[in-house]
Scaffold this active site. Structure first.
Site, short mmCIF file in Angstrom:
data_model
loop_
_atom_site.label_atom_id
_atom_site.label_comp_id
_atom_site.label_asym_id
_atom_site.label_seq_id
_atom_site.Cartn_x
_atom_site.Cartn_y
_atom_site.Cartn_z
N TYR A 181 17.98 29.07 8.42
CA TYR A 181 16.76 29.75 8.84
C TYR A 181 16.59 29.74 10.35
CZ TYR A 181 14.79 29.81 4.09
OH TYR A 181 14.54 30.06 2.77
N LYS A 202 0.84 -1.20 0.00
CA LYS A 202 0.00 0.00 0.00
C LYS A 202 0.88 1.25 0.00
CE LYS A 202 -0.34 -0.10 5.07
NZ LYS A 202 -1.20 -0.54 6.21
C1 LIG Z 1 -0.42 -1.55 6.90
C2 LIG Z 1 -0.99 -2.79 7.47
C3 LIG Z 1 -0.15 -3.90 7.73
C4 LIG Z 1 1.37 -3.80 7.63
O1 LIG Z 1 1.86 -3.19 8.80
P1 LIG Z 1 3.44 -3.07 9.10
O2 LIG Z 1 3.51 -2.53 10.47
O3 LIG Z 1 3.96 -2.11 8.08
O4 LIG Z 1 4.00 -4.43 8.92
C5 LIG Z 1 -0.72 -5.07 8.14
N1 LIG Z 1 -2.08 -5.15 8.33
C6 LIG Z 1 -2.90 -4.12 8.11
C7 LIG Z 1 -4.35 -4.28 8.35
C8 LIG Z 1 -2.38 -2.90 7.69
O5 LIG Z 1 -3.21 -1.86 7.50
#
Ligand SMILES: *Cc1c(COP(=O)(O)O)cnc(C)c1O
Length: 356
Positions: free
Chosen positions: A253, A33
């Site tokens: 800055y 994702k």
């Molecule tokens: C994003 C997500 C994961 C992966 O989580 P990580 O901490 O990056 O391993 C697993 N399960 C769900 C439901 C998620 O939304």
């Protein structure tokens, strides 16, 4: 050309995926994702295609890109659909939606599907973000089972504190999951990366590793399994100017940093427009020609400044690594009050180069 770039090591990605599989011995959804946490979803999916049991994304838009690129594995939609009109495409492309609330349940029960779906039914075991309550879960499960609209039901939940083993919360969530799903058949899926690495008793049938695929540890402390991960992203640039600055002079800055001694300051082509965190404090580690030094002064949009005073061999053109092999993204993140996940996801403007 501007020297800022992200070098993505796809063989490290495969190493990390294999580590997740070997630690658990079960099927693994590669979580890609958010453009594979900034690493490039299509390139990462292509690198894993021959061995990934499936992929997970947060929305149908991401899943369709993977299908268009030719990936035939199961693709889990971690939040299911947002509008019932997506169900037709979900069917056509054989995507596996999560169902996590009553609105989605009604959508599915009322839908006229061309074929039944593989559904992941989410239990709220204590995180209180998504999922059906323990009281509702068995009823919903039986309703779906009887509906003729599903071919399989995977029992799913998500841990809130799997990265904090001492809190006792994961044991409680695991217990809640077992109680709420007792007597309900179907594969189980509970673990994100922290679960994969630290909670073998919760591995179930499908794991869902995300951050660990990209080589970053979900833990804020050294952890034996996580120490076997290989960083995937190298965020690199070069020193583009060097200045000798007297003691007691401000840099950048807001004059946040003031030299405590005569200093040699290197200017680096990397800024918050590239995704480097603007909130990184003075003292945030940086590698220059492989040697550790620190950020000094506020990060600006296109540039940042580092202290080269104690690194006499370095200068104009020196190689700079902001995170990656030799400099843990989690350590950099902690100097900016965030986590490696956000550093990766915020990557912007810098070109990605792939190495395999
Ligand atoms: C994003 C997500 C994961 C992966 O989580 P990580 O901490 O990056 O391993 C697993 N399960 C769900 C439901 C998620 O939304």
């Amino acid at each position: 050309m501007r020297p800022a770039r992200a070098l993505i090591d796809l063989s490290a990605l495969r190493h990390n995926y294999r580590l997740a599989k070997s630690l658990s011995g079960c099927r693994a959804l590669a979580v890609v994702k958010a453009n594979a946490y900034g690493h490039g979803a299509l390139a990462c999916a292509a690198a894993l295609d021959s061995e990934a049991d499936g992929f997970a994304v947060s929305a149908i838009e991401e899943a369709l890109q993977l299908r268009e690129a030719g990936h035939r594995q199961p693709i889990v939609l971690l939040e299911g659909w947002f509008e019932a009109s997506e169900l037709e495409l979900i069917c056509r492309h054989q995507l596996w939606p999560v169902i996590h609330h009553h609105g989605q349940l009604q959508d599915l029960l009322q839908a006229d599907l061309s074929q039944p779906l593989h559904v992941w039914l989410k239990l709220d075991s204590g995180m209180h973000r998504t999922g059906f309550s323990a009281a509702d879960y068995p009823t919903v499960w039986r309703q779906l089972q009887a509906s003729g609209k599903v071919t399989s039901l995977t029992r799913m939940t998500h841990f809130a504190r799997a990265d904090e083993p001492e809190t006792g919360r994961t044991e409680q969530q695991l217990e809640a999951f077992e109680q709420a799903t007792v007597g309900l058949e179907g594969p189980a899926s509970l673990c994100n990366s922290a679960g994969v690495l630290a909670w073998p008793q919760a591995h179930g049938d499908w794991i869902r590793p995300g951050i660990m695929l990209y080589g970053a540890s979900p833990f804020g402390f050294p952890q034996p399994q996580a120490s076997q991960l290989q960083p995937v992203m190298q965020l690199d640039s070069r020193v583009i100017a060097v200045h000798q600055i007297a003691a007691s002079e401000p840099i950048g800055y807001g004059s946040r940093f003031v030299t405590g001694r005569p200093s040699r300051i290197g200017l680096v082509a990397m800024g918050y427009a590239d995704g480097y965190p603007r909130h990184a404090r003075d003292g945030t580690p940086v590698l220059v020609d492989g040697q550790r030094t620190t950020l000094v002064g506020r990060v600006s949009m296109d540039m940042l400044t580092v202290d080269l005073t104690d690194l006499p061999g370095t200068g104009l053109g020196s190689h700079v690594r902001l995170w990656g092999k030799g400099l843990d993204a989690g350590e950099v993140a902690s100097h900016a009050d965030t986590i490696s996940y956000q550093l990766f996801c915020n990557l912007n403007r810098v070109p990605r180069h792939y190495q395999d």
